[in-house]
Design a protein around this motif. Structure first.
Motif, PDB file in Angstrom:
ATOM      1  N   VAL A 122     -44.787  11.883   3.128  1.00  0.00           N
ATOM      2  CA  VAL A 122     -43.484  11.304   3.436  1.00  0.00           C
ATOM      3  C   VAL A 122     -43.648  10.477   4.702  1.00  0.00           C
ATOM      4  O   VAL A 122     -43.771  11.014   5.805  1.00  0.00           O
ATOM      5  CB  VAL A 122     -42.407  12.402   3.632  1.00  0.00           C
ATOM      6  N   GLU A 123     -43.711   9.178   4.540  1.00  0.00           N
ATOM      7  CA  GLU A 123     -44.065   8.281   5.649  1.00  0.00           C
ATOM      8  C   GLU A 123     -43.556   6.887   5.324  1.00  0.00           C
ATOM      9  O   GLU A 123     -43.646   6.439   4.183  1.00  0.00           O
ATOM     10  CB  GLU A 123     -45.591   8.304   5.805  1.00  0.00           C
ATOM     11  N   ASP A 124     -42.981   6.213   6.321  1.00  0.00           N
ATOM     12  CA  ASP A 124     -42.389   4.903   6.063  1.00  0.00           C
ATOM     13  C   ASP A 124     -43.212   3.720   6.563  1.00  0.00           C
ATOM     14  O   ASP A 124     -42.814   2.581   6.385  1.00  0.00           O
ATOM     15  CB  ASP A 124     -40.983   4.829   6.683  1.00  0.00           C
ATOM     16  N   GLU A 125     -44.345   3.979   7.216  1.00  0.00           N
ATOM     17  CA  GLU A 125     -45.179   2.864   7.674  1.00  0.00           C
ATOM     18  C   GLU A 125     -46.131   2.477   6.556  1.00  0.00           C
ATOM     19  O   GLU A 125     -47.051   3.237   6.236  1.00  0.00           O
ATOM     20  CB  GLU A 125     -46.045   3.296   8.862  1.00  0.00           C
ATOM     21  N   LEU A 167     -45.598  15.046   6.655  1.00  0.00           N
ATOM     22  CA  LEU A 167     -44.218  14.640   6.874  1.00  0.00           C
ATOM     23  C   LEU A 167     -44.049  13.937   8.220  1.00  0.00           C
ATOM     24  O   LEU A 167     -44.250  14.542   9.271  1.00  0.00           O
ATOM     25  CB  LEU A 167     -43.343  15.910   6.815  1.00  0.00           C
ATOM     26  N   ASP A 168     -43.681  12.673   8.170  1.00  0.00           N
ATOM     27  CA  ASP A 168     -43.413  11.928   9.391  1.00  0.00           C
ATOM     28  C   ASP A 168     -42.077  12.398   9.977  1.00  0.00           C
ATOM     29  O   ASP A 168     -41.150  12.718   9.235  1.00  0.00           O
ATOM     30  CB  ASP A 168     -43.341  10.430   9.048  1.00  0.00           C
ATOM     31  N   VAL A 169     -41.994  12.456  11.300  1.00  0.00           N
ATOM     32  CA  VAL A 169     -40.732  12.885  11.935  1.00  0.00           C
ATOM     33  C   VAL A 169     -39.706  11.752  11.887  1.00  0.00           C
ATOM     34  O   VAL A 169     -38.555  11.944  11.504  1.00  0.00           O
ATOM     35  CB  VAL A 169     -40.969  13.326  13.397  1.00  0.00           C
ATOM     36  N   MET A 170     -40.140  10.550  12.283  1.00  0.00           N
ATOM     37  CA  MET A 170     -39.215   9.420  12.370  1.00  0.00           C
ATOM     38  C   MET A 170     -39.177   8.654  11.053  1.00  0.00           C
ATOM     39  O   MET A 170     -40.101   7.919  10.727  1.00  0.00           O
ATOM     40  CB  MET A 170     -39.661   8.463  13.482  1.00  0.00           C
ATOM     41  N   LEU A 171     -38.099   8.852  10.316  1.00  0.00           N
ATOM     42  CA  LEU A 171     -37.954   8.178   9.023  1.00  0.00           C
ATOM     43  C   LEU A 171     -36.598   7.499   8.987  1.00  0.00           C
ATOM     44  O   LEU A 171     -35.661   7.944   9.649  1.00  0.00           O
ATOM     45  CB  LEU A 171     -38.008   9.218   7.887  1.00  0.00           C
ATOM     46  N   THR A 194     -50.532  13.997  16.181  1.00  0.00           N
ATOM     47  CA  THR A 194     -49.883  12.998  17.005  1.00  0.00           C
ATOM     48  C   THR A 194     -50.490  11.636  16.681  1.00  0.00           C
ATOM     49  O   THR A 194     -51.703  11.488  16.666  1.00  0.00           O
ATOM     50  CB  THR A 194     -50.078  13.321  18.498  1.00  0.00           C
ATOM     51  N   LYS A 195     -49.629  10.661  16.398  1.00  0.00           N
ATOM     52  CA  LYS A 195     -50.108   9.303  16.088  1.00  0.00           C
ATOM     53  C   LYS A 195     -50.551   8.596  17.365  1.00  0.00           C
ATOM     54  O   LYS A 195     -49.901   8.774  18.392  1.00  0.00           O
ATOM     55  CB  LYS A 195     -48.990   8.487  15.454  1.00  0.00           C
ATOM     56  N   PRO A 196     -51.599   7.790  17.337  1.00  0.00           N
ATOM     57  CA  PRO A 196     -52.490   7.575  16.193  1.00  0.00           C
ATOM     58  C   PRO A 196     -53.501   8.718  16.092  1.00  0.00           C
ATOM     59  O   PRO A 196     -53.915   9.257  17.106  1.00  0.00           O
ATOM     60  CB  PRO A 196     -53.191   6.269  16.559  1.00  0.00           C
TER      61      PRO A 196
END
Ligand code: CA
Length: 233
Positions: A11-14, A55-59, A105-107
């Motif tokens: 689940v990721e929007d990038e 799961l990405d936090v910021m979506l 933690t990204k990246p």
């Protein structure tokens, strides 16, 4: 017989990260499903029943936290690895409290993510051999009764046989007061030279393993003049 292909829901929007993850995970032999907005993530969990979720936090729309919370409320126990922006320490605490298992933690390096996925899937495999009540989650703390083990963000702890019995009994009486005498009767079965002080000592030791702040317990609480209570959601 070859091992069953593991399903991973990303689940990721990038778009660039989605592309990289899909490519890498498929190369490793995983079946990959993607949700790019998060809005359909919970439905996808119900439809495909993944073995693990990234799961990405910021979506856009629904946040990763909301998705994580909903998935756990729906009683799915597969591992969840959350992706968070650099230095969002508060996110880490929030996420672990609502049932995420791990953090990147990204990246981040794809190899490290793969290593964590493998570790989580291995661990999840050993859970699935046990019944649901053999794994108890208290916020960020995971108790594996069959393995006599407590897994916390800061390390792993062994439980004694007595502590496992004590937890099993308390789980059976969850959210209800339990007196020291009842514990002596059911967990110690009135063994020679035990008394209510024995119970207090064991509870205190157990707290140091299952509570992040044993002096201010959140789950295994003292009810003054009554005894103890294990608070479960
Ligand atoms: Ca994002």
């Amino acid at each position: 017989m070859p091992a069953k292909t593991k399903k991973i829901l990303v689940v990721e929007d990038e778009p660039s990260l989605v592309f990289t993850l899909q490519d890498t995970l498929e190369n490793e032999g995983y079946e990959v499903h993607i949700s790019e907005t998060g809005s359909d993530a919970v439905q996808l969990v119900h439809d495909i029943k993944p073995d693990l979720m990234i799961l990405d936090v910021m979506l856009p729309g629904t946040s990763g936290f909301e998705i994580c919370k909903q998935v756990r409320e729906d009683k799915f126990t597969f591992p969840i690895i959350m992706l968070t922006a650099r230095d969002q320490e508060i996110d880490k605490v929030t996420g672990l409290n609502i049932g995420a298992d791990d953090y990147m933690t990204k990246p981040f390096g794809v190899k490290e993510l793969l290593a964590r996925i493998q570790a989580r899937l291995r661990r999840a495999n050993s859970y699935s051999k046990t019944g649901p009540m053999d794994v108890i989650t208290l916020g960020p703390v995971r108790i594996e009764l069959n393995e006599s083990q407590v897994i916390r963000p800061d390390g792993e702890f062994e439980l004694t046989t007595r502590e496992v019995e004590l937890i099993r009994f308390l789980v059976g009486q969850a959210n209800e007061p339990v007196s020291r005498d009842v514990l002596l009767e059911h967990v110690w079965r009135y063994e020679y030279s035990t008394n209510t002080r024995t119970v207090d000592v064991h509870i205190s030791k157990l707290r140091s393993k299952i509570e992040m702040q044993p002096d201010d317990p959140r789950y295994l609480v003292t009810l003054h003049g009554v005894g103890y209570m294990l608070k479960l959601n």
